[in-house]
Design a protein around this motif. Structure first.
Motif, mmCIF file in Angstrom:
data_model
loop_
_atom_site.group_PDB
_atom_site.id
_atom_site.type_symbol
_atom_site.label_atom_id
_atom_site.label_comp_id
_atom_site.label_asym_id
_atom_site.label_seq_id
_atom_site.Cartn_x
_atom_site.Cartn_y
_atom_site.Cartn_z
ATOM 1 N N MET A 1 0.180 -15.748 27.084
ATOM 2 C CA MET A 1 1.365 -14.942 27.334
ATOM 3 C C MET A 1 2.559 -15.625 26.667
ATOM 4 O O MET A 1 2.764 -16.822 26.837
ATOM 5 C CB MET A 1 1.575 -14.850 28.844
ATOM 6 N N HIS A 2 3.317 -14.873 25.911
ATOM 7 C CA HIS A 2 4.472 -15.413 25.203
ATOM 8 C C HIS A 2 5.594 -15.736 26.189
ATOM 9 O O HIS A 2 5.777 -15.038 27.186
ATOM 10 C CB HIS A 2 4.987 -14.403 24.167
ATOM 11 N N ASN A 3 6.361 -16.777 25.877
ATOM 12 C CA ASN A 3 7.463 -17.186 26.745
ATOM 13 C C ASN A 3 8.498 -16.085 26.901
ATOM 14 O O ASN A 3 9.028 -15.865 27.988
ATOM 15 C CB ASN A 3 8.127 -18.448 26.201
ATOM 16 N N ASN A 4 8.775 -15.381 25.813
ATOM 17 C CA ASN A 4 9.792 -14.339 25.912
ATOM 18 C C ASN A 4 9.291 -13.126 26.707
ATOM 19 O O ASN A 4 10.087 -12.383 27.268
ATOM 20 C CB ASN A 4 10.311 -13.929 24.536
ATOM 21 N N ASP A 5 7.969 -12.941 26.808
ATOM 22 C CA ASP A 5 7.431 -11.872 27.664
ATOM 23 C C ASP A 5 7.830 -12.109 29.113
ATOM 24 O O ASP A 5 8.151 -11.167 29.840
ATOM 25 C CB ASP A 5 5.903 -11.815 27.594
ATOM 26 N N ILE A 6 7.796 -13.355 29.535
ATOM 27 C CA ILE A 6 8.169 -13.692 30.905
ATOM 28 C C ILE A 6 9.623 -13.314 31.158
ATOM 29 O O ILE A 6 9.943 -12.665 32.150
ATOM 30 C CB ILE A 6 7.915 -15.196 31.179
ATOM 31 N N VAL A 7 10.503 -13.691 30.235
ATOM 32 C CA VAL A 7 11.933 -13.380 30.382
ATOM 33 C C VAL A 7 12.147 -11.874 30.372
ATOM 34 O O VAL A 7 12.873 -11.327 31.205
ATOM 35 C CB VAL A 7 12.755 -14.064 29.272
ATOM 36 N N ARG A 8 11.501 -11.180 29.445
ATOM 37 C CA ARG A 8 11.665 -9.731 29.325
ATOM 38 C C ARG A 8 11.183 -9.029 30.599
ATOM 39 O O ARG A 8 11.829 -8.126 31.123
ATOM 40 C CB ARG A 8 10.927 -9.207 28.092
ATOM 41 N N ARG A 9 10.045 -9.460 31.129
ATOM 42 C CA ARG A 9 9.509 -8.826 32.333
ATOM 43 C C ARG A 9 10.379 -9.111 33.554
ATOM 44 O O ARG A 9 10.575 -8.241 34.398
ATOM 45 C CB ARG A 9 8.071 -9.279 32.574
ATOM 46 N N LEU A 10 10.907 -10.325 33.650
ATOM 47 C CA LEU A 10 11.797 -10.642 34.776
ATOM 48 C C LEU A 10 13.082 -9.825 34.698
ATOM 49 O O LEU A 10 13.602 -9.381 35.727
ATOM 50 C CB LEU A 10 12.104 -12.137 34.816
ATOM 51 N N ASP A 29 22.414 -23.914 31.083
ATOM 52 C CA ASP A 29 22.906 -24.748 29.976
ATOM 53 C C ASP A 29 22.388 -24.316 28.616
ATOM 54 O O ASP A 29 22.128 -25.141 27.738
ATOM 55 C CB ASP A 29 22.582 -26.230 30.203
ATOM 56 N N LEU A 30 22.213 -23.021 28.423
ATOM 57 C CA LEU A 30 21.841 -22.489 27.105
ATOM 58 C C LEU A 30 22.788 -21.342 26.790
ATOM 59 O O LEU A 30 22.729 -20.282 27.417
ATOM 60 C CB LEU A 30 20.388 -22.003 27.093
ATOM 61 N N ASP A 31 23.682 -21.588 25.861
ATOM 62 C CA ASP A 31 24.682 -20.592 25.486
ATOM 63 C C ASP A 31 24.160 -19.791 24.296
ATOM 64 O O ASP A 31 23.982 -20.345 23.205
ATOM 65 C CB ASP A 31 25.994 -21.286 25.132
ATOM 66 N N LEU A 32 23.864 -18.509 24.515
ATOM 67 C CA LEU A 32 23.312 -17.637 23.481
ATOM 68 C C LEU A 32 24.303 -16.563 23.082
ATOM 69 O O LEU A 32 25.102 -16.110 23.904
ATOM 70 C CB LEU A 32 22.058 -16.927 24.002
ATOM 71 N N THR A 33 24.196 -16.131 21.830
ATOM 72 C CA THR A 33 24.943 -14.944 21.420
ATOM 73 C C THR A 33 24.096 -13.730 21.800
ATOM 74 O O THR A 33 22.903 -13.847 22.097
ATOM 75 C CB THR A 33 25.178 -14.935 19.896
ATOM 76 N N GLN A 53 9.592 -17.218 19.751
ATOM 77 C CA GLN A 53 10.943 -16.695 19.943
ATOM 78 C C GLN A 53 11.731 -17.444 21.020
ATOM 79 O O GLN A 53 12.945 -17.370 21.059
ATOM 80 C CB GLN A 53 10.879 -15.214 20.289
ATOM 81 N N LEU A 54 11.033 -18.129 21.912
ATOM 82 C CA LEU A 54 11.692 -18.849 22.999
ATOM 83 C C LEU A 54 10.877 -20.103 23.298
ATOM 84 O O LEU A 54 9.722 -20.002 23.702
ATOM 85 C CB LEU A 54 11.779 -17.956 24.248
ATOM 86 N N SER A 55 11.490 -21.241 23.097
ATOM 87 C CA SER A 55 10.764 -22.498 23.309
ATOM 88 C C SER A 55 10.488 -22.715 24.797
ATOM 89 O O SER A 55 11.118 -22.109 25.660
ATOM 90 C CB SER A 55 11.568 -23.676 22.761
ATOM 91 N N ARG A 56 9.562 -23.578 25.059
ATOM 92 C CA ARG A 56 9.219 -23.942 26.435
ATOM 93 C C ARG A 56 10.456 -24.491 27.154
ATOM 94 O O ARG A 56 10.737 -24.150 28.299
ATOM 95 C CB ARG A 56 8.092 -24.972 26.394
ATOM 96 N N HIS A 57 11.222 -25.327 26.474
ATOM 97 C CA HIS A 57 12.419 -25.931 27.065
ATOM 98 C C HIS A 57 13.480 -24.859 27.372
ATOM 99 O O HIS A 57 14.127 -24.900 28.423
ATOM 100 C CB HIS A 57 12.975 -26.997 26.132
ATOM 101 N N ASP A 58 13.655 -23.914 26.454
ATOM 102 C CA ASP A 58 14.637 -22.848 26.674
ATOM 103 C C ASP A 58 14.199 -21.892 27.784
ATOM 104 O O ASP A 58 15.032 -21.381 28.536
ATOM 105 C CB ASP A 58 14.900 -22.074 25.382
ATOM 106 N N LEU A 59 12.894 -21.653 27.917
ATOM 107 C CA LEU A 59 12.387 -20.854 29.033
ATOM 108 C C LEU A 59 12.719 -21.551 30.346
ATOM 109 O O LEU A 59 13.161 -20.918 31.308
ATOM 110 C CB LEU A 59 10.872 -20.643 28.913
ATOM 111 N N GLU A 60 12.538 -22.860 30.385
ATOM 112 C CA GLU A 60 12.849 -23.597 31.609
ATOM 113 C C GLU A 60 14.350 -23.572 31.896
ATOM 114 O O GLU A 60 14.762 -23.500 33.046
ATOM 115 C CB GLU A 60 12.340 -25.026 31.528
#
Length: 161
Positions: A1-10, A29-33, A53-60
């Motif tokens: 499962m892709h990391n960004n799938d988790i974010v998208r589903r949440l 602590d992740l400032d995104l445009t 598309q989304l690193s493990r660290h950025d998912l955390e």
């Protein structure tokens, strides 16, 4: 499962606007445009890497931001802000850590998690849930595979949407 799938589903499960998603990332602590965020939630190609598309660290960081948005900042005994927890050291850790952090952020009980899996017609025992939530160093620690994560999110969507 892709990391960004988790974010998208949440985002879908909790009906979070893009503006609020950016705020959650910022709390972690992740400032995104907005363009970077839209690239993160875009559906990945099936053969792409889990963290393309989304690193493990950025998912955390996102998961930490979700906890802060729901429960506030964790404080030390002296009242100062406690440092955020980063426990995703390997790809095997991702699902376990995400499950733990969803449980913490939304104040879910083990029974709530079991109900979500049951809503997705996926059999999980209370012992298995406890094993997934244990420390990695515990002898009865259970690595949560992608199917556990996928079915949990499916059950949450069915129950909460």
């Amino acid at each position: 499962m892709h990391n960004n799938d988790i974010v998208r589903r949440l985002q879908y499960i909790f009906n979070i606007s893009s503006k609020d998603m950016l705020a959650i990332f910022k709390l972690g602590d992740l400032d995104l445009t907005k363009a970077e965020f839209l690239a993160i939630i875009a559906k990945p190609a099936p053969e792409s890497a889990r963290d393309a598309q989304l690193s493990r660290h950025d998912l955390e960081k996102f998961m930490n931001g979700l906890i802060v948005s729901q429960r506030g900042h964790k404080k030390n005994e002296d009242g100062s802000l406690a440092p955020q927890d980063y426990s995703m050291q390997r790809d095997n850790d991702i699902n376990n850590v995400v499950i733990k952090k969803i449980k913490i952020a939304m104040s879910y009980t083990t029974e709530d998690l079991l109900a979500f899996w049951q809503a997705a017609d996926f059999k999980v025992t209370k012992g298995e849930v406890g094993a997934m939530l244990r420390r990695k160093s515990h002898p009865k620690y259970l690595v949560a595979g992608d199917q556990f994560m996928r079915k949990l999110l499916m059950g949450m969507a069915e129950t909460l949407r």
